[in-house]
Write a protein that holds these residues in place. Structure first.
Motif, PDB file in Angstrom:
ATOM      1  N   VAL A 194       0.839  -1.170  -0.101  1.00  0.00           N
ATOM      2  CA  VAL A 194      -0.123  -0.002   0.029  1.00  0.00           C
ATOM      3  C   VAL A 194       0.868   1.176  -0.031  1.00  0.00           C
ATOM      4  O   VAL A 194       1.597   1.444   0.793  1.00  0.00           O
ATOM      5  CB  VAL A 194      -0.992   0.086   1.330  1.00  0.00           C
ATOM      6  N   PRO A 195       0.576   2.178  -0.910  1.00  0.00           N
ATOM      7  CA  PRO A 195       1.578   3.482  -1.024  1.00  0.00           C
ATOM      8  C   PRO A 195       1.570   4.097   0.211  1.00  0.00           C
ATOM      9  O   PRO A 195       0.516   4.168   0.763  1.00  0.00           O
ATOM     10  CB  PRO A 195       0.936   4.194  -2.236  1.00  0.00           C
ATOM     11  N   LYS A 196       2.518   4.825   0.608  1.00  0.00           N
ATOM     12  CA  LYS A 196       2.736   5.669   1.886  1.00  0.00           C
ATOM     13  C   LYS A 196       1.870   6.861   2.025  1.00  0.00           C
ATOM     14  O   LYS A 196       1.248   7.580   2.657  1.00  0.00           O
ATOM     15  CB  LYS A 196       4.068   5.743   2.134  1.00  0.00           C
ATOM     16  N   GLU A 197       1.634   7.321   0.503  1.00  0.00           N
ATOM     17  CA  GLU A 197       0.815   8.407   0.352  1.00  0.00           C
ATOM     18  C   GLU A 197      -0.284   8.311   0.975  1.00  0.00           C
ATOM     19  O   GLU A 197      -1.062   9.471   1.578  1.00  0.00           O
ATOM     20  CB  GLU A 197       0.800   8.994  -1.183  1.00  0.00           C
ATOM     21  N   ILE A 198      -1.082   7.148   0.667  1.00  0.00           N
ATOM     22  CA  ILE A 198      -2.446   6.869   1.190  1.00  0.00           C
ATOM     23  C   ILE A 198      -2.530   6.904   2.915  1.00  0.00           C
ATOM     24  O   ILE A 198      -3.335   7.627   3.640  1.00  0.00           O
ATOM     25  CB  ILE A 198      -3.164   5.715   0.816  1.00  0.00           C
ATOM     26  N   GLU A 199      -1.456   6.456   3.390  1.00  0.00           N
ATOM     27  CA  GLU A 199      -1.412   6.419   4.904  1.00  0.00           C
ATOM     28  C   GLU A 199      -1.010   7.773   5.412  1.00  0.00           C
ATOM     29  O   GLU A 199      -1.858   8.227   6.452  1.00  0.00           O
ATOM     30  CB  GLU A 199      -0.156   5.456   5.249  1.00  0.00           C
ATOM     31  N   GLU A 200      -0.204   8.448   4.710  1.00  0.00           N
ATOM     32  CA  GLU A 200       0.038   9.978   5.231  1.00  0.00           C
ATOM     33  C   GLU A 200      -1.022  10.812   5.197  1.00  0.00           C
ATOM     34  O   GLU A 200      -1.200  11.631   6.078  1.00  0.00           O
ATOM     35  CB  GLU A 200       1.127  10.477   4.463  1.00  0.00           C
ATOM     36  N   ALA A 201      -1.963  10.784   4.192  1.00  0.00           N
ATOM     37  CA  ALA A 201      -3.240  11.519   3.915  1.00  0.00           C
ATOM     38  C   ALA A 201      -4.072  11.174   4.877  1.00  0.00           C
ATOM     39  O   ALA A 201      -4.772  12.242   5.367  1.00  0.00           O
ATOM     40  CB  ALA A 201      -3.653  11.132   2.178  1.00  0.00           C
ATOM     41  N   ALA A 202      -4.417   9.834   5.176  1.00  0.00           N
ATOM     42  CA  ALA A 202      -4.914   9.625   6.251  1.00  0.00           C
ATOM     43  C   ALA A 202      -4.697  10.302   7.587  1.00  0.00           C
ATOM     44  O   ALA A 202      -5.594  10.532   8.445  1.00  0.00           O
ATOM     45  CB  ALA A 202      -5.338   8.170   6.525  1.00  0.00           C
ATOM     46  N   ARG A 203      -3.404  10.030   7.929  1.00  0.00           N
ATOM     47  CA  ARG A 203      -3.032  10.729   9.022  1.00  0.00           C
ATOM     48  C   ARG A 203      -3.034  12.221   9.331  1.00  0.00           C
ATOM     49  O   ARG A 203      -3.538  12.949  10.320  1.00  0.00           O
ATOM     50  CB  ARG A 203      -1.421  10.283   9.451  1.00  0.00           C
ATOM     51  N   MET A 204      -2.980  12.783   8.103  1.00  0.00           N
ATOM     52  CA  MET A 204      -3.131  14.403   8.255  1.00  0.00           C
ATOM     53  C   MET A 204      -4.646  14.726   8.290  1.00  0.00           C
ATOM     54  O   MET A 204      -4.996  15.947   8.827  1.00  0.00           O
ATOM     55  CB  MET A 204      -2.954  15.096   6.687  1.00  0.00           C
ATOM     56  N   ASP A 205      -5.398  13.586   7.992  1.00  0.00           N
ATOM     57  CA  ASP A 205      -6.854  14.145   8.108  1.00  0.00           C
ATOM     58  C   ASP A 205      -7.394  13.774   9.684  1.00  0.00           C
ATOM     59  O   ASP A 205      -8.622  13.724   9.911  1.00  0.00           O
ATOM     60  CB  ASP A 205      -7.789  13.077   7.221  1.00  0.00           C
ATOM     61  N   GLY A 206      -6.388  13.230  10.492  1.00  0.00           N
ATOM     62  CA  GLY A 206      -6.693  13.031  11.908  1.00  0.00           C
ATOM     63  C   GLY A 206      -7.098  11.812  11.888  1.00  0.00           C
ATOM     64  O   GLY A 206      -7.692  11.410  13.294  1.00  0.00           O
ATOM     65  N   SER A 207      -6.810  10.661  11.171  1.00  0.00           N
ATOM     66  CA  SER A 207      -7.222   9.111  11.540  1.00  0.00           C
ATOM     67  C   SER A 207      -6.438   8.622  12.611  1.00  0.00           C
ATOM     68  O   SER A 207      -5.378   8.815  12.745  1.00  0.00           O
ATOM     69  CB  SER A 207      -7.063   8.523  10.082  1.00  0.00           C
ATOM     70  N   SER A 208      -6.947   7.926  13.357  1.00  0.00           N
ATOM     71  CA  SER A 208      -6.481   6.831  14.268  1.00  0.00           C
ATOM     72  C   SER A 208      -5.634   5.951  13.804  1.00  0.00           C
ATOM     73  O   SER A 208      -5.922   5.453  12.587  1.00  0.00           O
ATOM     74  CB  SER A 208      -7.489   6.563  15.611  1.00  0.00           C
ATOM     75  N   GLU A 209      -4.820   5.163  14.498  1.00  0.00           N
ATOM     76  CA  GLU A 209      -4.109   4.122  13.988  1.00  0.00           C
ATOM     77  C   GLU A 209      -5.234   2.794  13.722  1.00  0.00           C
ATOM     78  O   GLU A 209      -5.064   2.049  12.621  1.00  0.00           O
ATOM     79  CB  GLU A 209      -3.338   3.545  14.977  1.00  0.00           C
ATOM     80  N   LEU A 210      -6.269   2.656  14.774  1.00  0.00           N
ATOM     81  CA  LEU A 210      -7.152   1.661  14.463  1.00  0.00           C
ATOM     82  C   LEU A 210      -8.127   2.236  13.209  1.00  0.00           C
ATOM     83  O   LEU A 210      -8.281   1.210  12.373  1.00  0.00           O
ATOM     84  CB  LEU A 210      -7.834   1.445  15.718  1.00  0.00           C
ATOM     85  N   GLY A 211      -8.383   3.557  13.125  1.00  0.00           N
ATOM     86  CA  GLY A 211      -8.983   3.825  12.034  1.00  0.00           C
ATOM     87  C   GLY A 211      -8.612   3.675  10.643  1.00  0.00           C
ATOM     88  O   GLY A 211      -9.098   3.544   9.638  1.00  0.00           O
ATOM     89  N   LEU A 212      -7.303   4.112  10.759  1.00  0.00           N
ATOM     90  CA  LEU A 212      -6.363   3.716   9.505  1.00  0.00           C
ATOM     91  C   LEU A 212      -6.567   2.333   8.877  1.00  0.00           C
ATOM     92  O   LEU A 212      -6.490   2.009   7.938  1.00  0.00           O
ATOM     93  CB  LEU A 212      -4.963   4.296   9.660  1.00  0.00           C
ATOM     94  N   TRP A 213      -6.254   1.421  10.117  1.00  0.00           N
ATOM     95  CA  TRP A 213      -6.383   0.158   9.838  1.00  0.00           C
ATOM     96  C   TRP A 213      -7.563  -0.252   9.058  1.00  0.00           C
ATOM     97  O   TRP A 213      -7.579  -1.257   8.384  1.00  0.00           O
ATOM     98  CB  TRP A 213      -5.841  -0.925  10.830  1.00  0.00           C
TER      99      TRP A 213
END
Length: 279
Positions: free
Chosen positions: A167-186
């Motif tokens: 999974v590209p890191k860009e998707i993960e970084e975008a979710a973190r910038m939107d305030g997603s928690s670790e469990l929500g990201l998963w």
């Protein structure tokens, strides 16, 4: 140009012929099983030369099997155990694979190596201590006792870890910038991104649980909890190896797996996860 085009077409035809022959060889045991299940009592199943097509096809064998043993209960037990095994296995494998793929912590790689190394250990080696543990925690002769050894698997953790790493890191970084928690990201990002791997693992786990014979035989004594493999084995003893009835029972146990594969095969395709990333 015509020569090369014709040569290419001949290669394609040859490839299809070879693949068709291989498919026929692989399907022949299943075709023979169906043929045996459809043969009437007057037909010989051991004649020489063997006859694949029944002379007088009948469904009487399936009717006798269904009436002689509680196959409906066996199907219910197998379905319940397989569905719960798939759900719990996907949950625990995904929870274990995500930090091994996307998080950094001391000893991560060594933990992953230790988990993958357990694939080389045969189940028969851990079967006795696993049985003792199952008895001590009171899971013997229960549905959960049949599920217990398959709550997680090293292969599942390995498969999902490799999928998470793609999974590209860009998707993960975008979710973190939107305030997603670790469990929500998963849950909201990672799991949908690796859906083909999840479906693939689900099919493998379902087939393994559905066809498992040894562990249910050890841990289950109550016949009302028998799964289909145990029911087919009992069927063989009940009718003193009447292969027509055994074949009919085997067909009944195989059909759900074929149906599952037909419905889920379209999901087992590579997906371009990074297609949603704009930049």
């Amino acid at each position: 140009m015509n020569f090369f085009k014709r040569n290419s077409q001949l290669k394609i035809v040859l490839i299809y012929v070879i693949l068709g022959a291989i498919a026929l060889v692989m399907l022949f045991p299943l075709l023979w099983l169906i043929s045996t299940a459809l043969k009437s009592p007057t037909e010989s199943i051991l004649q020489s030369p063997p006859q694949l097509l029944p002379v007088q096809p009948t469904l009487e064998n399936f009717s006798r099997v269904w009436q002689s043993l509680p196959f409906g209960q066996y199907i219910y037990n197998s379905t319940l155990v397989a569905v719960l095994t798939v759900g719990l296995n996907l949950l625990f494998c995904a929870l274990a694979a995500y930090p091994l793929a996307r998080l950094s912590f001391p000893g991560r790689d060594w933990i992953f190596i230790a988990i993958v190394s357990t694939i080389m250990i045969p189940f028969q080696i851990v079967m006795i201590p696993l049985y003792i543990l199952t008895v001590k925690i009171g899971l013997r002769n229960t549905y959960l006792g049949m599920i217990f050894p398959s709550l997680a698997s090293a292969f599942g953790i390995f498969l999902l870890r490799q999928a998470f790493m793609g999974v590209p890191k860009e998707i993960e970084e975008a979710a973190r910038m939107d305030g997603s928690s670790e469990l929500g990201l998963w849950w909201h990002i990672m799991l949908p991104a690796v859906r083909p791997a999840l479906v693939t693992l689900a099919i493998f786990v379902f087939i393994g649980s559905w066809s498992d014979f040894l562990w249910p035989l050890i841990v289950i004594q109550d016949e009302s909890l028998y799964t289909l493999p145990l029911g087919v084995a009992k069927l063989a003893g009940t009718f003193s190896l009447d292969w027509r009835l055994v074949a009919a029972g085997s067909i009944i146990s195989v059909v759900p797996v074929l149906i599952l594969f037909v419905f889920l095969q379209r999901y087992i395709v590579p997906t371009e996860t990074g297609s949603g990333v704009k930049g």
